[in-house]
Design an enzyme around this catalytic site. Structure first.
Site, short mmCIF file in Angstrom:
data_model
loop_
_atom_site.label_atom_id
_atom_site.label_comp_id
_atom_site.label_asym_id
_atom_site.label_seq_id
_atom_site.Cartn_x
_atom_site.Cartn_y
_atom_site.Cartn_z
N ASP A 78 7.34 3.77 -5.41
CA ASP A 78 8.36 3.33 -6.36
C ASP A 78 7.86 3.52 -7.80
O ASP A 78 6.67 3.69 -8.03
CB ASP A 78 8.80 1.87 -6.12
CG ASP A 78 7.64 0.95 -5.87
OD1 ASP A 78 6.62 1.09 -6.59
OD2 ASP A 78 7.74 0.09 -4.97
N ASP A 80 7.91 2.21 -11.81
CA ASP A 80 8.17 1.17 -12.80
C ASP A 80 8.13 1.80 -14.18
O ASP A 80 7.36 2.73 -14.43
CB ASP A 80 7.09 0.07 -12.73
CG ASP A 80 7.10 -0.63 -11.39
OD1 ASP A 80 8.17 -0.70 -10.76
OD2 ASP A 80 6.03 -1.10 -10.96
N ASP A 159 -3.98 -5.54 -14.08
CA ASP A 159 -5.19 -5.90 -13.34
C ASP A 159 -6.32 -4.87 -13.45
O ASP A 159 -7.37 -5.16 -14.03
CB ASP A 159 -4.86 -6.27 -11.88
CG ASP A 159 -3.92 -5.29 -11.19
OD1 ASP A 159 -3.63 -4.23 -11.76
OD2 ASP A 159 -3.47 -5.61 -10.07
P1 ATP Z 1 1.85 -0.39 -5.07
O1 ATP Z 1 1.69 1.08 -4.94
O2 ATP Z 1 1.31 -1.12 -3.94
O3 ATP Z 1 3.23 -0.83 -5.46
P2 ATP Z 1 1.24 -1.15 -7.76
O4 ATP Z 1 0.03 -0.92 -8.59
O5 ATP Z 1 2.50 -0.50 -8.20
O6 ATP Z 1 0.87 -0.77 -6.29
P3 ATP Z 1 2.66 -3.61 -7.97
O7 ATP Z 1 2.41 -4.90 -7.28
O8 ATP Z 1 3.92 -2.88 -7.69
O9 ATP Z 1 1.41 -2.70 -7.66
O10 ATP Z 1 2.52 -3.91 -9.53
C1 ATP Z 1 2.84 -2.96 -10.52
C2 ATP Z 1 1.86 -3.05 -11.67
O11 ATP Z 1 1.92 -4.35 -12.27
C3 ATP Z 1 0.39 -2.88 -11.26
O12 ATP Z 1 0.03 -1.53 -11.23
C4 ATP Z 1 -0.33 -3.65 -12.34
O13 ATP Z 1 -0.44 -2.88 -13.52
C5 ATP Z 1 0.62 -4.81 -12.63
N1 ATP Z 1 0.31 -5.98 -11.81
C6 ATP Z 1 0.88 -6.34 -10.64
N2 ATP Z 1 0.38 -7.47 -10.16
C7 ATP Z 1 -0.52 -7.89 -11.06
C8 ATP Z 1 -1.38 -9.03 -11.14
N3 ATP Z 1 -1.40 -9.93 -10.18
N4 ATP Z 1 -2.17 -9.12 -12.24
C9 ATP Z 1 -2.13 -8.20 -13.21
N5 ATP Z 1 -1.37 -7.11 -13.16
C10 ATP Z 1 -0.57 -6.94 -12.12
MG MG Z 2 4.49 -0.79 -7.34
#
Ligand code: ATP
Ligand code: MG
Length: 466
Positions: A78, A80, A159
Site C-alpha cells: 500500500d 501512503d 520509527d
Molecule cells: P508495511 O509494509 O508493513 O505496511 P510500513 O512501514 O508501511 O510497513 P505502517 O504500519 O503501514 O508500516 O506505517 C507506515 C509508516 O508510518 C512507517 O513506515 C513509519 O514511518 C510510520 N510508523 C508506523 N508506525 C509507527 C510507530 N509505531 N512509530 C513511529 N512511526 C511509525
Molecule cells: Mg504501510
C-alpha cells in the site's frame, strides 16, 4: 566559529549529536541514479494524489514503508502520502476523500479501478512531541499526538531510518533525513533518535523492529537491539487490540517463521502467545508441537509470498493447536468423553491465550469451528462426510487436517481419503465409505459408540500417527 558550525550542520557531520532536534535539519536529496527506484512499481493512484496536491501548490511525497519497499525493488502493498496540506485542504481536492480518525486526522482517498478499490492514505506532516506535558504517560508512552509540523519533524517521529524517506514522483528524488538510504545499503535496521526513549514512547516499535528485520533480512543495529531485552516487558501495557494487530502483521508478513525466531532472540515472545513459550523451547517435549507450527507457518509464508490470502482464524488455530492437543489429552485421561473433552480443552486454551493477548472474537469463532471439525474427519461413514463437507468452513478444516497429516499426527491415509472423497463422483464416494467402514478406527456409528463405556479417544499419542 559560527560559520564552521553552520557548515557542519549543513554537511550533517556525524560529530553532530543525533538528537531529535538536530535531526530536523536539511534532508539529503538522492537522485534517481543513486536510489534506482523503478517508476513502474509505483501505484498510478498514489502518483495522481501527489500530482494533484503539488498542482494545488502543496508539497506531497510518497512516504514510509512504500519508499522502503520501492528502494528494495519490491512492489509495496500500500501507498501512503505525506503532505503539508491540512486534512481539510486535502479533502477539498479529491472527489472520493474521507476524513478518518479523531486523534490525528488523515484522509483516505479512494480510487475505483478494475480490481479492488485502492485507498491512498494521505497524512499531514506531524510535529514532534517533547517529553513534557500530558502527551506522555509515566512510562514514556505517547498518549496523544495531534499537532501538525514540518517535514523534518514528520521524519523524526517515524520509527526506523529506512521508514523515514520521502519520494517525489515528479522529480524522482528521495528526501532522506536520517541516512535511511545508507542503512539500506548496509542492510541495517536503525531506530531514529534514542532507541530506548523511542521504545518507551511506543513499545510496539520493538515488535516492528523484529518484523521489519524478518521482512527485509536486515540486521538490527546494535544500539537499536540493545534496549529491547530490558524494555520488552513494556509490551504488557499496550492495549490488547493494538498488540493483536501488530502480531497479526508479523505473522502475515510472509516471513513469519523468521519473525518468530526474531521474537525469541529478542526475548519478546514470553507472554505474547503463551504457546510460543513452549514451541520455542527446543526441548524434546515440544518437538511434535514445533514441527506442526513450523509447517503451518511455512505454509502461511508460502501463501502470502505468492499473493494468496490467509485467514487469521486459521493461523491462530494452528498456533494454538499444540496447546489444545495437550489439554484435550489431559481431559481424556481424566475419563472425559472425546467431544466434551475437546470443547473443554478449547475453552482452556483460549483462556490461557487471553492472559497474554486476546484474540479477536471473530477469529476465535473461526478457530473453534476449525478445531471442532477435526474429530469429524475421522468419521467416514453414513451421512457424516456429506454433512462435514457442507460446513461453511469445511475448506479451512480440511486444510488444517492435511497439516496434521503432514506432520504424522494424523494418519496420512485419512487425508488422502478426504482428498479422494472431495474429487469423487457419488459412486466413488460410496466406494470410499465402504472401504473406510472396513478399516478399524474411528469410523464406528454413534449408536455403537454410545454403548461403549469408554469411548476410544481420537487423540493420537503425541508425535505418533493415530
Ligand atoms: P508495511 O509494509 O508493513 O505496511 P510500513 O512501514 O508501511 O510497513 P505502517 O504500519 O503501514 O508500516 O506505517 C507506515 C509508516 O508510518 C512507517 O513506515 C513509519 O514511518 C510510520 N510508523 C508506523 N508506525 C509507527 C510507530 N509505531 N512509530 C513511529 N512511526 C511509525
Ligand atoms: Mg504501510
Amino acid at each position: 566559529m559560527i560559520t564552521k558550525f553552520i557548515k557542519r550542520i549543513l554537511r550533517r557531520d556525524p560529530m553532530v549529536k543525533h538528537t531529535h532536534a538536530s535531526n530536523t535539519g536539511a534532508p539529503k536529496r538522492i537522485p534517481k541514479k543513486s536510489h534506482r527506484i523503478d517508476p513502474h512499481l509505483l501505484s498510478k493512484n498514489a502518483v495522481k494524489v501527489t500530482h494533484t496536491l503539488q498542482q494545488a501548490g502543496y508539497e506531497a511525497f510518497i512516504v514510509g514503508g512504500a519508499v522502503r519497499d520501492l528502494a528494495l525493488g519490491i512492489s509495496p502493498k500500500d501507498f501512503d502520502v505525506a503532505t503539508n496540506a491540512t486534512p481539510d485542504q486535502v479533502q477539498r481536492l479529491f472527489r472520493k476523500a474521507r476524513l478518518i480518525g479523531r486523534r490525528f486526522q488523515i484522509v483516505h482517498v479512494t480510487f475505483f479501478g478494475k480490481g479492488h478499490p485502492e485507498i491512498i492514505e494521505v497524512s499531514t506532516f506531524r510535529a514532534l512531541l517533547d517529553n513534557a506535558g500530558d502527551h506522555v504517560a509515566e512510562s514514556g508512552r505517547i498518549l496523544r499526538d495531534n499537532v501538525w509540523g514540518s517535514q523534518g519533524e514528520d521524519a523524526a517521529r517515524r520509527d526506523f531510518t529506512i521508514n523515514a524517506m520521502y519520494y517525489d514522483p515528479s522529480s524522482e528524488t528521495v528526501l532522506d533525513y536520517h541516512g535511511g538510504m545508507a542503512d539500506m545499503q548496509k542492510k541495517t535496521l536503525r531506530m531514529i533518535g534514542d532507541p530506548a526513549k523511542r521504545y518507551r514512547e511506543d513499545p510496539v516499535r520493538m515488535l516492528r523492529a523484529v518484523r521489519f528485520a524478518a521482512k527485509t533480512g536486515f540486521e538490527l543495529d546494535s544500539a537499536t537491539r540493545a534496549p529491547i531485552a530490558k524494555l520488552g516487558k513494556l509490551l504488557n501495557d499496550v492495549p490488547s487490540a493494538r498488540l493483536f494487530d501488530e502480531i497479526l502483521k508479523l505473522l502475515m508478513s510472509g516471513y513469519s517463521w523468521r519473525a518468530i525466531q526474531g521474537l525469541k532472540e529478542a526475548g519478546l515472545h514470553h507472554g505474547l502467545l503463551p504457546l510460543l513459550d513452549h514451541i520455542l523451547d527446543d526441548g524434546e517435549d515440544s518437538k511434535g508441537a514445533n514441527d506442526f507450527v513450523k509447517l503451518a507457518l511455512a505454509n502461511t509464508d508460502e501463501r502470502i509470498q505468492s499473493g494468496k490470502s490467509v485467514s487469521a482464524g486459521f493461523l491462530f488455530a494452528t498456533l494454538l493447536w499444540p496447546d489444545l492437543l495437550k489439554n484435550w489429552k489431559t481431559n481424556s485421561s481424566k475419563g472425559m468423553a472425546n467431544i466434551p473433552a475437546l470443547h473443554d480443552a478449547m475453552d482452556d486454551t483460549i483462556t490461557t491465550q487471553s492472559s497474554g493477548m486476546t484474540i479477536q472474537r471473530r477469529f476465535e469463532s473461526d478457530m473453534r469451528e476449525i478445531w471442532s471439525m477435526q474429530p469429524r474427519f475421522e468419521r467416514r461413514v453414513g451421512r457424516y462426510p456429506f454433512r462435514l463437507i457442507e460446513s461453511p468452513r469445511f475448506r479451512a478444516g480440511y486444510d488444517f487436517m492435511l497439516l496434521r497429516c503432514a506432520t504424522g499426527e494424523l494418519n496420512p491415509a485419512i487425508g488422502q481419503w478426504w482428498t479422494d472423497f472431495i474429487a469423487a463422483d457419488p459412486a466413488g464416494q460410496e466406494e470410499l465409505m465402504a472401504s473406510a467402514k472396513n478399516e478399524s478406527g474411528n469410523t464406528a456409528s454413534p449408536a455403537k459408540r454410545r454403548r461403549r463405556r469408554k469411548p476410544k479417544s481420537a487423540i493420537p499419542p503425541e508425535g505418533a500417527g493415530s
